[in-house]
Design a protein around this motif. Sequence first.
Motif, PDB file in Angstrom:
ATOM      1  N   TYR A   1      -3.597   5.801   1.408  1.00  0.00           N
ATOM      2  CA  TYR A   1      -2.522   4.809   1.309  1.00  0.00           C
ATOM      3  C   TYR A   1      -1.464   5.047   2.375  1.00  0.00           C
ATOM      4  O   TYR A   1      -0.893   4.113   2.918  1.00  0.00           O
ATOM      5  CB  TYR A   1      -1.909   4.836  -0.095  1.00  0.00           C
ATOM      6  N   ARG A   2      -1.213   6.320   2.665  1.00  0.00           N
ATOM      7  CA  ARG A   2      -0.204   6.634   3.674  1.00  0.00           C
ATOM      8  C   ARG A   2      -0.661   6.132   5.036  1.00  0.00           C
ATOM      9  O   ARG A   2       0.090   5.481   5.754  1.00  0.00           O
ATOM     10  CB  ARG A   2       0.015   8.158   3.723  1.00  0.00           C
TER      11      ARG A   2
ATOM     12  N   LEU B   1       0.816  -1.215   0.000  1.00  0.00           N
ATOM     13  CA  LEU B   1       0.000   0.000   0.000  1.00  0.00           C
ATOM     14  C   LEU B   1       0.853   1.270   0.000  1.00  0.00           C
ATOM     15  O   LEU B   1       0.468   2.290  -0.558  1.00  0.00           O
ATOM     16  CB  LEU B   1      -0.919   0.014   1.225  1.00  0.00           C
ATOM     17  N   ARG B   2       2.029   1.171   0.615  1.00  0.00           N
ATOM     18  CA  ARG B   2       2.850   2.378   0.765  1.00  0.00           C
ATOM     19  C   ARG B   2       3.304   2.956  -0.582  1.00  0.00           C
ATOM     20  O   ARG B   2       3.680   4.113  -0.666  1.00  0.00           O
ATOM     21  CB  ARG B   2       4.069   2.097   1.642  1.00  0.00           C
TER      22      ARG B   2
ATOM     23  N   VAL C   1      -6.075  10.433  -2.819  1.00  0.00           N
ATOM     24  CA  VAL C   1      -6.005   9.033  -2.397  1.00  0.00           C
ATOM     25  C   VAL C   1      -4.713   8.729  -1.626  1.00  0.00           C
ATOM     26  O   VAL C   1      -4.657   7.798  -0.824  1.00  0.00           O
ATOM     27  CB  VAL C   1      -6.142   8.096  -3.624  1.00  0.00           C
ATOM     28  N   GLU C   2      -3.673   9.539  -1.853  1.00  0.00           N
ATOM     29  CA  GLU C   2      -2.389   9.267  -1.189  1.00  0.00           C
ATOM     30  C   GLU C   2      -2.548   9.236   0.326  1.00  0.00           C
ATOM     31  O   GLU C   2      -1.894   8.460   1.022  1.00  0.00           O
ATOM     32  CB  GLU C   2      -1.332  10.331  -1.523  1.00  0.00           C
TER      33      GLU C   2
ATOM     34  N   SER D   1      -0.867   2.202   5.144  1.00  0.00           N
ATOM     35  CA  SER D   1       0.396   1.464   5.051  1.00  0.00           C
ATOM     36  C   SER D   1       1.036   1.300   6.430  1.00  0.00           C
ATOM     37  O   SER D   1       1.869   0.424   6.638  1.00  0.00           O
ATOM     38  CB  SER D   1       1.362   2.168   4.105  1.00  0.00           C
TER      39      SER D   1
ATOM     40  N   LEU E   1       1.713   3.893  -3.052  1.00  0.00           N
ATOM     41  CA  LEU E   1       0.902   5.001  -3.552  1.00  0.00           C
ATOM     42  C   LEU E   1       0.744   6.099  -2.502  1.00  0.00           C
ATOM     43  O   LEU E   1      -0.136   6.939  -2.601  1.00  0.00           O
ATOM     44  CB  LEU E   1      -0.477   4.501  -3.984  1.00  0.00           C
ATOM     45  N   SER E   2       1.574   6.061  -1.484  1.00  0.00           N
ATOM     46  CA  SER E   2       1.354   6.975  -0.359  1.00  0.00           C
ATOM     47  C   SER E   2       2.026   8.330  -0.527  1.00  0.00           C
ATOM     48  O   SER E   2       1.765   9.241   0.235  1.00  0.00           O
ATOM     49  CB  SER E   2       1.831   6.321   0.936  1.00  0.00           C
ATOM     50  N   ARG E   3       2.903   8.446  -1.513  1.00  0.00           N
ATOM     51  CA  ARG E   3       3.593   9.731  -1.704  1.00  0.00           C
ATOM     52  C   ARG E   3       2.855  10.571  -2.738  1.00  0.00           C
ATOM     53  O   ARG E   3       2.365  10.046  -3.733  1.00  0.00           O
ATOM     54  CB  ARG E   3       5.041   9.508  -2.174  1.00  0.00           C
ATOM     55  N   ASN E   4       2.855  11.860  -2.481  1.00  0.00           N
ATOM     56  CA  ASN E   4       2.138  12.756  -3.391  1.00  0.00           C
ATOM     57  C   ASN E   4       3.048  13.163  -4.560  1.00  0.00           C
ATOM     58  O   ASN E   4       3.320  14.344  -4.779  1.00  0.00           O
ATOM     59  CB  ASN E   4       1.659  13.988  -2.613  1.00  0.00           C
TER      60      ASN E   4
ATOM     61  N   VAL F   1      -9.969   5.609  -6.253  1.00  0.00           N
ATOM     62  CA  VAL F   1     -10.681   6.881  -6.450  1.00  0.00           C
ATOM     63  C   VAL F   1     -11.860   6.641  -7.383  1.00  0.00           C
ATOM     64  O   VAL F   1     -11.753   5.858  -8.321  1.00  0.00           O
ATOM     65  CB  VAL F   1      -9.748   7.948  -7.066  1.00  0.00           C
TER      66      VAL F   1
ATOM     67  N   PRO G   1      -1.049   9.239  -8.232  1.00  0.00           N
ATOM     68  CA  PRO G   1      -1.423   8.137  -7.332  1.00  0.00           C
ATOM     69  C   PRO G   1      -2.900   7.770  -7.492  1.00  0.00           C
ATOM     70  O   PRO G   1      -3.264   6.605  -7.385  1.00  0.00           O
ATOM     71  CB  PRO G   1      -1.125   8.700  -5.947  1.00  0.00           C
ATOM     72  N   ALA G   2      -3.740   8.784  -7.771  1.00  0.00           N
ATOM     73  CA  ALA G   2      -5.168   8.513  -7.918  1.00  0.00           C
ATOM     74  C   ALA G   2      -5.430   7.594  -9.111  1.00  0.00           C
ATOM     75  O   ALA G   2      -6.146   6.597  -9.002  1.00  0.00           O
ATOM     76  CB  ALA G   2      -5.931   9.830  -8.096  1.00  0.00           C
TER      77      ALA G   2
ATOM     78  N   SER H   1      -4.253   4.184  -8.479  1.00  0.00           N
ATOM     79  CA  SER H   1      -5.142   3.408  -7.598  1.00  0.00           C
ATOM     80  C   SER H   1      -6.247   2.730  -8.395  1.00  0.00           C
ATOM     81  O   SER H   1      -6.761   1.690  -8.006  1.00  0.00           O
ATOM     82  CB  SER H   1      -5.745   4.303  -6.515  1.00  0.00           C
TER      83      SER H   1
END
Lengths: 424, 394
Positions: B147-148, A66-67, B143-144, B151, A69-72, B162, A121-122, A125
Amino acid sequence: MDDTILLFEDEGYRSLLPLTYTRTAADIRCGIFTLRERLHARFGQQPAAIPREYLADALGAGRWPLRLLSRNVPIMLVNSRLLDIACLELLTNAPIGTVIVSDDNNTGDGQGTLVAARLSPALASAIFVDIINQQGQRALAELQRFGHTIAHRPRMLNFMWDIVEANAECITNDVSLLNPTTFIPAHHHPDAAMWHMQAPERIFVHPNAHIESPVALDAREGPIVIGAARIEPFSLIQGPVAIHDGSLISGARVRAGTTIGPVCRIGGEIEATVVQAFSNKHHDGFFGHSYLGEWVNIGAMTTTSDLKNTYGSIRVTVEGYGQVDSGRLKLGCFLADHVKLGIGVHLNGGSVVGTGANIFGVHFAPKTIPPFTWGGERFREYQIDRMIAVARKVMARRKETMNEAQADVLRHVFQMTRSERDSM
Amino acid sequence: MLGIRRRLATLEHLVKPLALAFLGCAILALGLGYLLTYLYRTLTLPPIFYYLTLQFVPQMWRGVLFLLVGVGTLSAGVWSLSNKVVIPINNDDRNDEVLLDYRRVDRMPRVVVLSGGPGMLVLASLGRTVESMTCVTPIQDPVEYYYRASSLFNFEKVVFVVPTPQPIQVSFVLDNGQRVRPNDRVSQNDAFAQRYVVDVQLDGETTVDTILVTRMTIESIAAADVIVLGPGSLFESIIPNLLIPEIRQALMQSRAKKIYICSIMTEPGLTSGFTVADHVRQIVRYGGFAPDYVLVNAQRIDTDVQRIYAAANQTPVYLAPEEYEETVVQAIDRDAGSEVVVEGAVVVEADLATAVVQLTASLDDPGKSRTVRVLRHDPDKVAAAIRNILRRGT
């Protein structure tokens, strides 16, 4: 570049089986580097990857990443089968939603191959589940709804013989990605005066390379790259060739288009062949236009044919296709990881030996050998626990340890391929 | 052929005992044969035995006939047994276990969640017991963030998707006619304490007909066994996605159980004074469907906690008796004959909340951070309540 580089696998990894049972397509060496290493060298960051679930732990990727996609920041999605990364330059400053599509499709259906894309990231997803499940066609269909596509046909790994076919060109291209502080021009090496060199300006060596004369380094047809390896006397090396750190060339003839990965031992004659890593072909015998995976051991005088007496094109068994005409006149064999071949085994051109197979006591091996096969005159299933025990011993000799995640991968592949051994 | 081979392969661990059993049967049959032969030769039997023992058939064909019937019966027995034996649980031979006459477990449910950030994190623990869990984020959210946050918890089988690749802003029309947006943080502004939303609209020039919805959103809704709305802000997290016709259509057509998890407390400026029925009415109004179930917190709230919330202009969202006097209709759930139905949704009251101590900090003035006791949906309690609903019939 700030983009997160994310490697994904599509349906095409299947046509590279059995080589891709224990690794992603991005971890197959072709040229000096694997795709993962090549991207690291080009963009200066370690790419992330979404491998098949059973490989995730062994690759340290996490089972459910999951991580990622966690950065913008934008995500540069790269197909694991891509060889020619020059096309990624089209994406580095491209608008979000740009998708590179190739009409070169080895799955035989769909609208093309998703080569690479620059996504938010959107948007990523929206295809996350598709790429987790190696469904490149579905991901491409979705991206075509939202993004704009660029048609391009870069070189990709579609079938196993593409590794052999592309290796020489990839070595030549990869030279520009070498770290100039790690690889120096050959004539700067203190021992250079003792080597017999042709086109020395195309020979690059690591300062710690130990090259004992007499040795012939012929780079007239392509570059030669030698890492911190040891080249014993009476070796002949004809570029393009790459030899990685920790390898030993024992008076061998290493001919054009060959890559020797890290910590390998090579003797006899080898031509246009990729040796992934940690493999031994230490004795006399010929391997040409072939691929050897990791932890492969080849007994003395074991040889592969790479040309038919009829000069006809060579057929290869490909997962999901059956026998496929490769269209190649010269093609050797494909040995997956942990394959062991005893002494004096002869292999036909186009032979494929599956993961963990242990073949001995046979003059001519069958052309297609399922993973975890044991024997020669008579083949049996190789008990997985014994196979892993042997692999642990082999790895320990090179100061490597097989962790439980790696052992689990082998067990998983063993179960997956059980039906292939039913006919034994 | 492969199917037959696979099925018979389930017997591979029973080959030895079965072979021994067959050998025993054969020896038994031989013994019986000798005994019968002896009796046949020493006793005088009635003429009917001539026919019963098939003596009108030549002896060789009699043997062939019995062999064929025997092989057929044996094959049918083995075939039948192969469907009742499962493969070992463990690869380690020493720990092998064999289950006889097993029953395949039902497929685990596929869950879709429409909620906001904290709500999705509350529900993510469900991911351990589902086949897949797709969380559709609100159309205005990046959405980030999801996920952040997720995680950190190593959730498996959970994905956040999304509804549209580009965020779409929404705005609220309050009861005094004023227009506000989610970013205005009306719930933290005392000036809006008694206000509530009367309408939700897509912002600016967005026209609903031009919105392209991601395929995964629509497909996951269509394939879902359960669709959970909430927990989370009704107007900020749930309603915005319902404004998109394609999503609304997919939800209406879905045969999944739809569960709405009602807020524990009202939100000042958004749902001030709202009851459970008011919440459900908004789902019906914007979604075009009534949830099958509405989960309501039935836990008694401490007076201390109530006082803290009252200071922030928030009150508990309970099901008021006068409310269901107005709205009770015949329950359609066979297990919910005695339960209340509000606006078409079966009310399930359960202990869903836990009081937690929360640190609140101000980015404008970090020195003003303080700890307060607040009520939050408890992940385990909510998951248990949803699982209880799933166990009910349709």
